[in-house]
Design an enzyme around this catalytic site. Structure first.
Site, PDB file in Angstrom:
ATOM      1  N   SER A  63       0.825  -1.140  -0.047  1.00 27.77           N
ATOM      2  CA  SER A  63      -0.076   0.018  -0.135  1.00 27.77           C
ATOM      3  C   SER A  63       0.617   1.388  -0.059  1.00 27.77           C
ATOM      4  O   SER A  63       1.708   1.475  -0.881  1.00 27.77           O
ATOM      5  CB  SER A  63      -0.899   0.020   1.235  1.00 27.77           C
ATOM      6  N   ASP A 109      -9.437  -3.484  -5.881  1.00 26.29           N
ATOM      7  CA  ASP A 109      -8.779  -2.573  -5.296  1.00 26.29           C
ATOM      8  C   ASP A 109      -9.000  -1.168  -6.278  1.00 26.29           C
ATOM      9  O   ASP A 109      -8.682  -1.406  -7.142  1.00 26.29           O
ATOM     10  CB  ASP A 109      -7.225  -2.831  -4.980  1.00 26.29           C
ATOM     11  N   HIS A 146      -7.852  -4.688  -1.235  1.00 33.76           N
ATOM     12  CA  HIS A 146      -6.692  -4.118  -0.682  1.00 33.76           C
ATOM     13  C   HIS A 146      -6.407  -4.602   0.688  1.00 33.76           C
ATOM     14  O   HIS A 146      -7.238  -4.871   1.483  1.00 33.76           O
ATOM     15  CB  HIS A 146      -6.980  -2.800  -0.610  1.00 33.76           C
TER      16      HIS A 146
END
Length: 323
Positions: free
Chosen positions: A165, A262, A292
Protein backbone atom coordinates in the site's frame (compact mmCIF):
# COMPACT_ATOMS: atom_id res chain seq x y z
CA UNK A 1 -19.44 8.76 -9.02
CA UNK A 2 -22.59 7.83 -7.11
CA UNK A 3 -21.90 4.97 -4.68
CA UNK A 4 -24.86 3.09 -6.16
CA UNK A 5 -23.02 2.93 -9.50
CA UNK A 6 -19.97 1.21 -8.07
CA UNK A 7 -19.39 -2.48 -8.67
CA UNK A 8 -20.87 -4.54 -5.77
CA UNK A 9 -17.53 -6.14 -4.96
CA UNK A 10 -18.62 -7.82 -1.72
CA UNK A 11 -20.68 -10.28 -3.74
CA UNK A 12 -17.73 -11.12 -5.99
CA UNK A 13 -15.02 -11.81 -3.44
CA UNK A 14 -13.34 -15.18 -3.09
CA UNK A 15 -14.58 -17.44 -0.31
CA UNK A 16 -11.38 -16.77 1.65
CA UNK A 17 -11.76 -13.02 1.33
CA UNK A 18 -15.43 -13.20 2.33
CA UNK A 19 -14.44 -15.17 5.43
CA UNK A 20 -12.03 -12.40 6.43
CA UNK A 21 -14.58 -9.64 5.79
CA UNK A 22 -17.18 -11.47 7.88
CA UNK A 23 -14.78 -12.46 10.66
CA UNK A 24 -15.46 -10.83 14.03
CA UNK A 25 -12.69 -10.73 16.59
CA UNK A 26 -14.11 -11.43 20.07
CA UNK A 27 -14.14 -8.33 22.23
CA UNK A 28 -12.89 -5.99 19.52
CA UNK A 29 -14.72 -2.64 19.70
CA UNK A 30 -15.92 -0.83 16.56
CA UNK A 31 -13.50 1.27 14.52
CA UNK A 32 -13.28 4.73 16.19
CA UNK A 33 -14.33 6.70 13.11
CA UNK A 34 -14.68 9.91 15.10
CA UNK A 35 -11.56 9.38 17.19
CA UNK A 36 -8.36 11.35 16.85
CA UNK A 37 -5.41 9.97 14.90
CA UNK A 38 -3.68 8.53 17.98
CA UNK A 39 -6.85 6.66 18.98
CA UNK A 40 -7.10 5.20 15.49
CA UNK A 41 -3.44 4.16 15.57
CA UNK A 42 -3.96 2.31 18.83
CA UNK A 43 -7.07 0.60 17.47
CA UNK A 44 -5.21 -0.49 14.32
CA UNK A 45 -2.47 -2.00 16.46
CA UNK A 46 -5.04 -3.84 18.58
CA UNK A 47 -6.99 -5.11 15.56
CA UNK A 48 -3.83 -6.44 13.86
CA UNK A 49 -2.70 -8.52 16.84
CA UNK A 50 -4.86 -11.47 15.79
CA UNK A 51 -3.53 -11.38 12.23
CA UNK A 52 0.09 -11.26 13.40
CA UNK A 53 -0.15 -14.31 15.65
CA UNK A 54 1.52 -17.67 14.93
CA UNK A 55 4.31 -16.12 12.87
CA UNK A 56 7.62 -17.93 12.32
CA UNK A 57 10.18 -17.63 15.10
CA UNK A 58 13.61 -16.24 14.27
CA UNK A 59 16.31 -14.02 15.66
CA UNK A 60 15.21 -10.38 15.84
CA UNK A 61 17.08 -7.27 16.88
CA UNK A 62 15.89 -3.71 17.35
CA UNK A 63 18.14 -0.83 16.40
CA UNK A 64 17.62 2.93 16.68
CA UNK A 65 19.17 4.50 13.59
CA UNK A 66 20.22 8.17 13.56
CA UNK A 67 18.68 10.23 10.76
CA UNK A 68 18.45 13.99 10.06
CA UNK A 69 15.03 13.88 11.75
CA UNK A 70 16.14 12.01 14.86
CA UNK A 71 16.38 8.30 15.63
CA UNK A 72 14.22 5.88 13.63
CA UNK A 73 13.46 2.45 15.08
CA UNK A 74 14.27 -0.53 12.90
CA UNK A 75 13.80 -4.25 13.46
CA UNK A 76 16.08 -6.85 11.91
CA UNK A 77 14.62 -10.28 11.16
CA UNK A 78 17.39 -12.85 10.63
CA UNK A 79 16.17 -16.33 9.63
CA UNK A 80 19.74 -17.65 9.51
CA UNK A 81 23.20 -16.53 10.68
CA UNK A 82 24.32 -15.37 7.25
CA UNK A 83 22.31 -13.70 4.50
CA UNK A 84 22.89 -13.33 0.77
CA UNK A 85 21.06 -9.99 0.67
CA UNK A 86 19.21 -7.44 2.78
CA UNK A 87 15.56 -6.51 2.20
CA UNK A 88 14.15 -3.26 3.62
CA UNK A 89 10.42 -3.29 4.37
CA UNK A 90 8.09 -0.24 4.48
CA UNK A 91 4.70 -0.89 6.04
CA UNK A 92 1.39 0.37 4.71
CA UNK A 93 -1.31 2.33 6.53
CA UNK A 94 -2.06 5.36 4.39
CA UNK A 95 1.07 7.15 5.67
CA UNK A 96 -0.80 7.78 8.95
CA UNK A 97 -1.18 4.34 10.58
CA UNK A 98 0.93 1.27 11.24
CA UNK A 99 4.27 0.32 12.72
CA UNK A 100 6.62 -2.64 12.96
CA UNK A 101 4.14 -4.61 15.08
CA UNK A 102 1.16 -4.20 12.73
CA UNK A 103 3.21 -5.80 9.91
CA UNK A 104 5.32 -8.19 11.96
CA UNK A 105 3.97 -11.42 10.45
CA UNK A 106 4.43 -10.15 6.89
CA UNK A 107 8.09 -9.35 7.57
CA UNK A 108 8.72 -12.66 9.33
CA UNK A 109 7.25 -14.60 6.43
CA UNK A 110 9.28 -12.61 3.91
CA UNK A 111 12.44 -13.34 5.88
CA UNK A 112 11.57 -17.01 6.06
CA UNK A 113 10.72 -17.35 2.36
CA UNK A 114 13.73 -15.39 1.09
CA UNK A 115 16.21 -16.70 3.64
CA UNK A 116 17.47 -13.12 3.88
CA UNK A 117 17.61 -10.54 6.63
CA UNK A 118 14.57 -8.28 6.47
CA UNK A 119 14.83 -4.84 8.07
CA UNK A 120 11.55 -3.16 8.97
CA UNK A 121 11.72 0.63 9.07
CA UNK A 122 9.40 2.41 11.51
CA UNK A 123 9.34 5.66 9.55
CA UNK A 124 7.66 8.74 11.01
CA UNK A 125 3.92 8.93 10.35
CA UNK A 126 1.86 11.75 8.89
CA UNK A 127 0.50 14.31 9.52
CA UNK A 128 3.19 14.88 12.14
CA UNK A 129 5.82 14.10 9.50
CA UNK A 130 5.22 15.12 5.91
CA UNK A 131 6.70 14.33 2.53
CA UNK A 132 9.56 13.66 1.91
CA UNK A 133 10.55 12.85 5.51
CA UNK A 134 9.67 9.13 5.37
CA UNK A 135 11.73 8.71 2.19
CA UNK A 136 14.70 10.58 3.63
CA UNK A 137 14.50 8.50 6.81
CA UNK A 138 14.49 5.32 4.72
CA UNK A 139 17.53 6.47 2.76
CA UNK A 140 19.32 7.36 6.00
CA UNK A 141 18.58 3.89 7.39
CA UNK A 142 19.98 2.25 4.25
CA UNK A 143 23.11 4.39 4.44
CA UNK A 144 23.58 3.57 8.12
CA UNK A 145 23.40 -0.19 7.64
CA UNK A 146 25.64 0.06 4.58
CA UNK A 147 28.28 1.62 6.81
CA UNK A 148 27.71 -0.76 9.76
CA UNK A 149 27.07 -4.01 7.89
CA UNK A 150 29.71 -6.05 9.71
CA UNK A 151 28.35 -5.01 13.09
CA UNK A 152 24.94 -6.47 12.18
CA UNK A 153 26.19 -9.42 10.07
CA UNK A 154 24.50 -7.97 6.97
CA UNK A 155 25.20 -8.48 3.30
CA UNK A 156 24.53 -5.07 1.78
CA UNK A 157 26.17 -5.70 -1.57
CA UNK A 158 22.70 -6.79 -2.68
CA UNK A 159 19.69 -5.00 -1.23
CA UNK A 160 16.03 -4.66 -2.01
CA UNK A 161 12.98 -2.69 -0.98
CA UNK A 162 9.50 -4.03 -0.29
CA UNK A 163 6.22 -2.56 0.89
CA UNK A 164 2.45 -2.79 0.86
CA UNK A 165 0.00 0.00 0.00
CA UNK A 166 1.54 3.35 1.02
CA UNK A 167 4.65 1.37 1.93
CA UNK A 168 4.89 0.21 -1.68
CA UNK A 169 5.01 3.82 -2.83
CA UNK A 170 7.71 4.55 -0.24
CA UNK A 171 9.67 1.48 -1.34
CA UNK A 172 9.73 2.49 -5.00
CA UNK A 173 10.20 6.18 -4.20
CA UNK A 174 13.18 5.39 -1.97
CA UNK A 175 14.84 3.31 -4.67
CA UNK A 176 14.32 6.09 -7.22
CA UNK A 177 15.61 8.66 -4.71
CA UNK A 178 18.84 6.65 -4.33
CA UNK A 179 19.20 6.51 -8.11
CA UNK A 180 18.35 10.16 -8.74
CA UNK A 181 20.49 11.54 -5.90
CA UNK A 182 23.41 9.19 -6.72
CA UNK A 183 23.44 7.69 -3.23
CA UNK A 184 25.15 4.33 -2.99
CA UNK A 185 24.22 1.96 -0.18
CA UNK A 186 24.14 -1.33 -2.06
CA UNK A 187 23.06 -2.72 -5.40
CA UNK A 188 19.25 -2.61 -5.49
CA UNK A 189 18.45 -5.97 -7.04
CA UNK A 190 14.65 -5.88 -6.70
CA UNK A 191 11.63 -3.98 -5.40
CA UNK A 192 8.59 -5.91 -4.16
CA UNK A 193 5.37 -3.93 -4.40
CA UNK A 194 2.01 -5.12 -3.11
CA UNK A 195 -1.07 -3.07 -4.12
CA UNK A 196 0.62 0.32 -3.99
CA UNK A 197 -0.44 3.79 -5.02
CA UNK A 198 2.02 5.48 -7.34
CA UNK A 199 0.57 8.89 -8.12
CA UNK A 200 -2.71 8.63 -10.03
CA UNK A 201 -5.25 11.22 -8.96
CA UNK A 202 -8.16 9.49 -10.69
CA UNK A 203 -8.72 6.23 -12.55
CA UNK A 204 -11.41 3.81 -13.65
CA UNK A 205 -10.70 1.54 -10.68
CA UNK A 206 -10.93 4.44 -8.23
CA UNK A 207 -14.39 5.17 -9.64
CA UNK A 208 -15.61 1.56 -9.64
CA UNK A 209 -14.18 0.28 -6.35
CA UNK A 210 -13.63 1.46 -2.79
CA UNK A 211 -15.99 1.69 0.16
CA UNK A 212 -16.42 1.27 3.90
CA UNK A 213 -15.10 -2.30 3.63
CA UNK A 214 -11.59 -1.20 2.63
CA UNK A 215 -11.28 2.42 3.82
CA UNK A 216 -10.48 3.60 0.30
CA UNK A 217 -13.33 5.85 -0.76
CA UNK A 218 -12.40 8.97 -2.67
CA UNK A 219 -12.70 10.93 0.57
CA UNK A 220 -10.40 8.49 2.35
CA UNK A 221 -7.74 8.73 -0.36
CA UNK A 222 -7.92 12.53 -0.30
CA UNK A 223 -7.49 12.49 3.47
CA UNK A 224 -4.37 10.28 3.30
CA UNK A 225 -2.85 12.49 0.64
CA UNK A 226 -3.54 15.72 2.51
CA UNK A 227 -2.00 14.26 5.65
CA UNK A 228 1.16 13.17 3.82
CA UNK A 229 1.92 16.08 1.49
CA UNK A 230 3.05 19.55 2.51
CA UNK A 231 1.10 21.33 -0.22
CA UNK A 232 -0.63 20.73 -3.55
CA UNK A 233 2.60 21.20 -5.49
CA UNK A 234 3.94 18.01 -3.90
CA UNK A 235 1.33 16.05 -5.86
CA UNK A 236 3.50 16.45 -8.96
CA UNK A 237 6.81 15.64 -7.28
CA UNK A 238 8.60 12.75 -9.03
CA UNK A 239 8.90 10.94 -5.68
CA UNK A 240 5.17 11.16 -5.01
CA UNK A 241 3.66 10.97 -8.47
CA UNK A 242 6.14 8.35 -9.55
CA UNK A 243 4.82 8.55 -13.11
CA UNK A 244 6.49 11.97 -13.23
CA UNK A 245 9.84 10.33 -12.57
CA UNK A 246 12.02 8.78 -15.28
CA UNK A 247 10.78 5.21 -15.56
CA UNK A 248 12.60 4.59 -18.84
CA UNK A 249 16.03 3.74 -17.38
CA UNK A 250 17.78 2.09 -14.46
CA UNK A 251 14.66 1.07 -12.56
CA UNK A 252 15.46 -1.96 -10.39
CA UNK A 253 13.46 -5.10 -11.24
CA UNK A 254 9.94 -4.71 -9.85
CA UNK A 255 7.48 -7.34 -8.65
CA UNK A 256 4.10 -5.60 -8.91
CA UNK A 257 1.19 -7.28 -7.14
CA UNK A 258 -2.41 -6.09 -7.14
CA UNK A 259 -5.76 -7.03 -5.63
CA UNK A 260 -8.63 -7.58 -8.06
CA UNK A 261 -11.15 -5.31 -6.32
CA UNK A 262 -8.75 -2.61 -5.15
CA UNK A 263 -9.47 0.99 -6.18
CA UNK A 264 -5.68 1.37 -6.53
CA UNK A 265 -5.28 -1.48 -9.02
CA UNK A 266 -4.94 0.92 -11.96
CA UNK A 267 -1.83 2.41 -10.32
CA UNK A 268 -0.23 -1.04 -10.45
CA UNK A 269 -1.40 -1.71 -14.00
CA UNK A 270 -0.06 1.61 -15.24
CA UNK A 271 3.26 1.10 -13.48
CA UNK A 272 3.64 -2.32 -15.07
CA UNK A 273 2.67 -1.13 -18.54
CA UNK A 274 5.04 1.84 -18.31
CA UNK A 275 8.01 -0.24 -17.20
CA UNK A 276 7.25 -2.94 -19.74
CA UNK A 277 7.01 -0.41 -22.59
CA UNK A 278 10.52 0.81 -21.78
CA UNK A 279 12.08 -2.63 -21.32
CA UNK A 280 12.52 -2.20 -17.58
CA UNK A 281 12.47 -5.61 -15.84
CA UNK A 282 9.17 -6.24 -14.09
CA UNK A 283 6.57 -8.85 -13.30
CA UNK A 284 2.88 -8.19 -12.67
CA UNK A 285 0.46 -10.46 -10.87
CA UNK A 286 -3.15 -9.83 -9.92
CA UNK A 287 -4.66 -11.91 -7.12
CA UNK A 288 -8.30 -12.72 -7.95
CA UNK A 289 -11.14 -12.25 -5.52
CA UNK A 290 -9.12 -10.06 -3.16
CA UNK A 291 -9.45 -6.65 -1.56
CA UNK A 292 -6.75 -4.12 -0.75
CA UNK A 293 -4.66 -5.15 2.29
CA UNK A 294 -5.24 -8.89 1.79
CA UNK A 295 -1.54 -9.56 2.49
CA UNK A 296 -2.27 -9.21 6.22
CA UNK A 297 -4.61 -12.18 6.30
CA UNK A 298 -2.32 -15.14 5.67
CA UNK A 299 -3.68 -16.85 8.79
CA UNK A 300 -6.95 -17.38 6.89
CA UNK A 301 -6.06 -16.81 3.23
CA UNK A 302 -3.71 -19.11 1.34
CA UNK A 303 -3.62 -16.57 -1.49
CA UNK A 304 -2.03 -14.03 0.87
CA UNK A 305 0.71 -16.51 1.64
CA UNK A 306 1.02 -17.22 -2.09
CA UNK A 307 1.50 -13.51 -2.77
CA UNK A 308 4.31 -13.31 -0.23
CA UNK A 309 5.97 -16.40 -1.65
CA UNK A 310 5.68 -15.02 -5.18
CA UNK A 311 7.47 -11.85 -4.13
CA UNK A 312 10.10 -13.86 -2.28
CA UNK A 313 10.76 -16.02 -5.34
CA UNK A 314 11.16 -12.90 -7.48
CA UNK A 315 13.69 -11.50 -5.01
CA UNK A 316 15.64 -14.76 -4.76
CA UNK A 317 15.84 -15.05 -8.54
CA UNK A 318 17.39 -11.57 -8.70
CA UNK A 319 19.95 -12.56 -6.08
CA UNK A 320 21.31 -15.04 -8.60
CA UNK A 321 21.20 -12.69 -11.59
CA UNK A 322 24.20 -10.43 -12.22
CA UNK A 323 23.14 -6.82 -12.65
Amino acid sequence: MKPENKIPVLTRLSDEMKAVVNFQQPGLPPWPADGDIETQRQYYLLERRFWNADAPSMTTRTCAVPTPYGDVTTRLYSPQPTSQATLYYLHGGGFILGNLDTHDRIMRLLARYTGCTVIGIDYSLSPQARYPQAIEETVAVCSYFSQHADEYSLNVEKIGFAGDSAGAMLALASALWLRDKHIRCGNVIAILLWYGLYGLQDSVSRRLFGGAWDGLTREDLDMYEKAYLRNEDDRESPWYCLFNNDLTRDVPPCFIASAEFDPLIDDSRLLHQTLQAHQQPCEYKMYPGTLHAFLHYSRMMTIADDALQDGARFFMARMKTPR
